[in-house]
Design a protein around this motif. Sequence first.
Motif, PDB file in Angstrom:
ATOM      1  N   THR A  39      18.241  -2.117 112.007  1.00 53.23           N
ATOM      2  CA  THR A  39      19.146  -3.116 111.432  1.00 53.23           C
ATOM      3  C   THR A  39      20.603  -2.744 111.650  1.00 53.23           C
ATOM      4  O   THR A  39      21.447  -3.606 111.922  1.00 53.23           O
ATOM      5  CB  THR A  39      18.868  -3.274 109.925  1.00 53.23           C
ATOM      6  OG1 THR A  39      17.485  -3.550 109.731  1.00 53.23           O
ATOM      7  CG2 THR A  39      19.704  -4.402 109.327  1.00 53.23           C
ATOM      8  N   VAL A  40      20.937  -1.463 111.516  1.00 58.62           N
ATOM      9  CA  VAL A  40      22.338  -1.025 111.583  1.00 58.62           C
ATOM     10  C   VAL A  40      22.548  -0.049 112.742  1.00 58.62           C
ATOM     11  O   VAL A  40      23.397   0.838 112.674  1.00 58.62           O
ATOM     12  CB  VAL A  40      22.773  -0.388 110.245  1.00 58.62           C
ATOM     13  CG1 VAL A  40      22.895  -1.445 109.163  1.00 58.62           C
ATOM     14  CG2 VAL A  40      21.791   0.707 109.803  1.00 58.62           C
ATOM     15  N   LEU A  49      26.888   9.018 109.197  1.00 60.63           N
ATOM     16  CA  LEU A  49      26.916   9.329 107.772  1.00 60.63           C
ATOM     17  C   LEU A  49      27.640   8.250 106.987  1.00 60.63           C
ATOM     18  O   LEU A  49      27.185   7.837 105.915  1.00 60.63           O
ATOM     19  CB  LEU A  49      27.571  10.690 107.542  1.00 60.63           C
ATOM     20  CG  LEU A  49      27.689  11.128 106.078  1.00 60.63           C
ATOM     21  CD1 LEU A  49      26.324  11.164 105.395  1.00 60.63           C
ATOM     22  CD2 LEU A  49      28.374  12.491 105.988  1.00 60.63           C
ATOM     23  N   GLY A  50      28.760   7.766 107.516  1.00 66.21           N
ATOM     24  CA  GLY A  50      29.484   6.711 106.818  1.00 66.21           C
ATOM     25  C   GLY A  50      28.659   5.460 106.647  1.00 66.21           C
ATOM     26  O   GLY A  50      28.696   4.810 105.593  1.00 66.21           O
ATOM     27  N   THR A  51      27.881   5.110 107.681  1.00 67.12           N
ATOM     28  CA  THR A  51      27.012   3.934 107.584  1.00 67.12           C
ATOM     29  C   THR A  51      25.938   4.145 106.531  1.00 67.12           C
ATOM     30  O   THR A  51      25.650   3.241 105.727  1.00 67.12           O
ATOM     31  CB  THR A  51      26.372   3.636 108.953  1.00 67.12           C
ATOM     32  OG1 THR A  51      27.401   3.346 109.899  1.00 67.12           O
ATOM     33  CG2 THR A  51      25.425   2.454 108.867  1.00 67.12           C
ATOM     34  N   LEU A  52      25.336   5.334 106.507  1.00 66.48           N
ATOM     35  CA  LEU A  52      24.309   5.602 105.498  1.00 66.48           C
ATOM     36  C   LEU A  52      24.888   5.516 104.090  1.00 66.48           C
ATOM     37  O   LEU A  52      24.225   5.018 103.165  1.00 66.48           O
ATOM     38  CB  LEU A  52      23.698   6.984 105.729  1.00 66.48           C
ATOM     39  CG  LEU A  52      22.829   7.153 106.982  1.00 66.48           C
ATOM     40  CD1 LEU A  52      22.256   8.568 107.038  1.00 66.48           C
ATOM     41  CD2 LEU A  52      21.705   6.127 107.038  1.00 66.48           C
ATOM     42  N   LEU A  58      24.994  -0.355  98.907  1.00 62.45           N
ATOM     43  CA  LEU A  58      24.435  -1.710  98.797  1.00 62.45           C
ATOM     44  C   LEU A  58      23.203  -1.755  97.904  1.00 62.45           C
ATOM     45  O   LEU A  58      22.704  -2.836  97.598  1.00 62.45           O
ATOM     46  CB  LEU A  58      24.073  -2.236 100.187  1.00 62.45           C
ATOM     47  CG  LEU A  58      25.230  -2.549 101.135  1.00 62.45           C
ATOM     48  CD1 LEU A  58      24.707  -2.907 102.524  1.00 62.45           C
ATOM     49  CD2 LEU A  58      26.089  -3.683 100.580  1.00 62.45           C
ATOM     50  N   GLY A  59      22.681  -0.595  97.516  1.00 64.89           N
ATOM     51  CA  GLY A  59      21.514  -0.551  96.650  1.00 64.89           C
ATOM     52  C   GLY A  59      20.241  -0.081  97.312  1.00 64.89           C
ATOM     53  O   GLY A  59      19.197   0.030  96.653  1.00 64.89           O
ATOM     54  N   TYR A  60      20.290   0.204  98.613  1.00 65.79           N
ATOM     55  CA  TYR A  60      19.110   0.725  99.290  1.00 65.79           C
ATOM     56  C   TYR A  60      18.870   2.166  98.853  1.00 65.79           C
ATOM     57  O   TYR A  60      19.814   2.933  98.636  1.00 65.79           O
ATOM     58  CB  TYR A  60      19.289   0.663 100.809  1.00 65.79           C
ATOM     59  CG  TYR A  60      19.331  -0.743 101.352  1.00 65.79           C
ATOM     60  CD1 TYR A  60      18.161  -1.418 101.664  1.00 65.79           C
ATOM     61  CD2 TYR A  60      20.545  -1.404 101.536  1.00 65.79           C
ATOM     62  CE1 TYR A  60      18.195  -2.723 102.155  1.00 65.79           C
ATOM     63  CE2 TYR A  60      20.592  -2.704 102.029  1.00 65.79           C
ATOM     64  CZ  TYR A  60      19.410  -3.354 102.329  1.00 65.79           C
ATOM     65  OH  TYR A  60      19.445  -4.648 102.805  1.00 65.79           O
ATOM     66  N   THR A  61      17.602   2.527  98.735  1.00 69.22           N
ATOM     67  CA  THR A  61      17.264   3.880  98.288  1.00 69.22           C
ATOM     68  C   THR A  61      16.537   4.694  99.348  1.00 69.22           C
ATOM     69  O   THR A  61      16.442   5.920  99.219  1.00 69.22           O
ATOM     70  CB  THR A  61      16.383   3.827  97.026  1.00 69.22           C
ATOM     71  OG1 THR A  61      15.164   3.107  97.327  1.00 69.22           O
ATOM     72  CG2 THR A  61      17.114   3.148  95.880  1.00 69.22           C
ATOM     73  N   GLY A 275      25.260  -5.713 111.625  1.00 67.06           N
ATOM     74  CA  GLY A 275      24.171  -5.083 110.886  1.00 67.06           C
ATOM     75  C   GLY A 275      24.471  -4.881 109.421  1.00 67.06           C
ATOM     76  O   GLY A 275      23.609  -5.109 108.567  1.00 67.06           O
ATOM     77  N   MET A 276      25.686  -4.465 109.091  1.00 65.74           N
ATOM     78  CA  MET A 276      26.022  -4.244 107.690  1.00 65.74           C
ATOM     79  C   MET A 276      26.050  -5.559 106.925  1.00 65.74           C
ATOM     80  O   MET A 276      25.646  -5.623 105.766  1.00 65.74           O
ATOM     81  CB  MET A 276      27.356  -3.523 107.567  1.00 65.74           C
ATOM     82  CG  MET A 276      27.311  -2.048 107.939  1.00 65.74           C
ATOM     83  SD  MET A 276      26.068  -1.084 107.028  1.00 65.74           S
ATOM     84  CE  MET A 276      26.535  -1.411 105.337  1.00 65.74           C
ATOM     85  N   GLN A 277      26.520  -6.604 107.583  1.00 65.67           N
ATOM     86  CA  GLN A 277      26.518  -7.912 106.930  1.00 65.67           C
ATOM     87  C   GLN A 277      25.087  -8.366 106.659  1.00 65.67           C
ATOM     88  O   GLN A 277      24.777  -8.900 105.576  1.00 65.67           O
ATOM     89  CB  GLN A 277      27.243  -8.937 107.794  1.00 65.67           C
ATOM     90  CG  GLN A 277      27.369 -10.316 107.147  1.00 65.67           C
ATOM     91  CD  GLN A 277      28.115 -11.291 108.035  1.00 65.67           C
ATOM     92  OE1 GLN A 277      27.764 -11.484 109.198  1.00 65.67           O
ATOM     93  NE2 GLN A 277      29.155 -11.908 107.496  1.00 65.67           N
TER      94      GLN A 277
END
Length: 289
Positions: A39-40, A49-52, A58-61, A275-277
């Motif tokens: 996705t990203v 790391l910044g993307t993670l 966003l709430g992903y675990t 991807g982030m959107q």
Amino acid sequence: MAGRREVIAGIAGLAAAGCTPHALRAPASRAPLGLTHLTVARELAGDYLGTLRRVRALGYTRFGFPLGAQSPRHIAQRDPVEVAALCQQAGLLVGTVRLAYTDDYQRQMQIARSIGATIVAQSAADVFFTGPTPGETTRAAFEEWLLRLETMARAAQDEGVRLVYHNHDWDHVPLDGKTPLELIAERFAPGEVDFEIDLGWAAVAGVGPVALLENLGPRVLSLHLKDLDRGCAGDDCRRFVAPGEGDLGYSQLIPRIRRITDAIGYVEVDDPVDGMQAAASAARNLTSN
């Protein structure tokens, strides 16, 4: 593995046959949510790391990623041990990891166990890509490939991880009377090979996701959540979109899924423009249900 037990009668009887820790029950109202690497992928290539960390915000675990090269689309491929360490820094758990298309299955399963993964996915049977028409194969070729899946299953059991097979649309097309998913379900017992069900690919094949999950029952250990834009046309069209932005009716679908299975869902949007959107939209739509 075939020949050591009575063949499971078919998909419709699987729920009764499966005795795993993932028994059917209503999960918590706010189920854990994962995101896949695909996705990203572009964002990861620029700042892993910044993307993670943004994904976590966003709430992903959980974060799912491959153990090795799978295709040129995985443009942000990194060593899985390094990725697991970056997940820890970002506050994410290692989710379902994916086998590379190499045959060093024992080594890959050892890596999966060492980084804390409990579920390892085989993304597709490569016999669907070796013939003249992508996505097509013969019953004989697929059954021969199942011998490799058996090797993967043994390696997974040796390392104490669970192996799942990921569906695409072609896995719902009968090969001389039975679909690839049915052939896998009959050949392997629950706990040897189970399933990661991609709701978007099932929809492309015209298979109702709720009926599919009910039939497979506790053998579904992981889900891929994507939506389908059936009106998509043209070379630049992206038929897979974030859950809630297509035609599958995720606002009604998610509550029904939660009554069937506690398998963790991973948002996977194939090749999104942003991807982030897409990840942000999916998180909003899925956690509001």
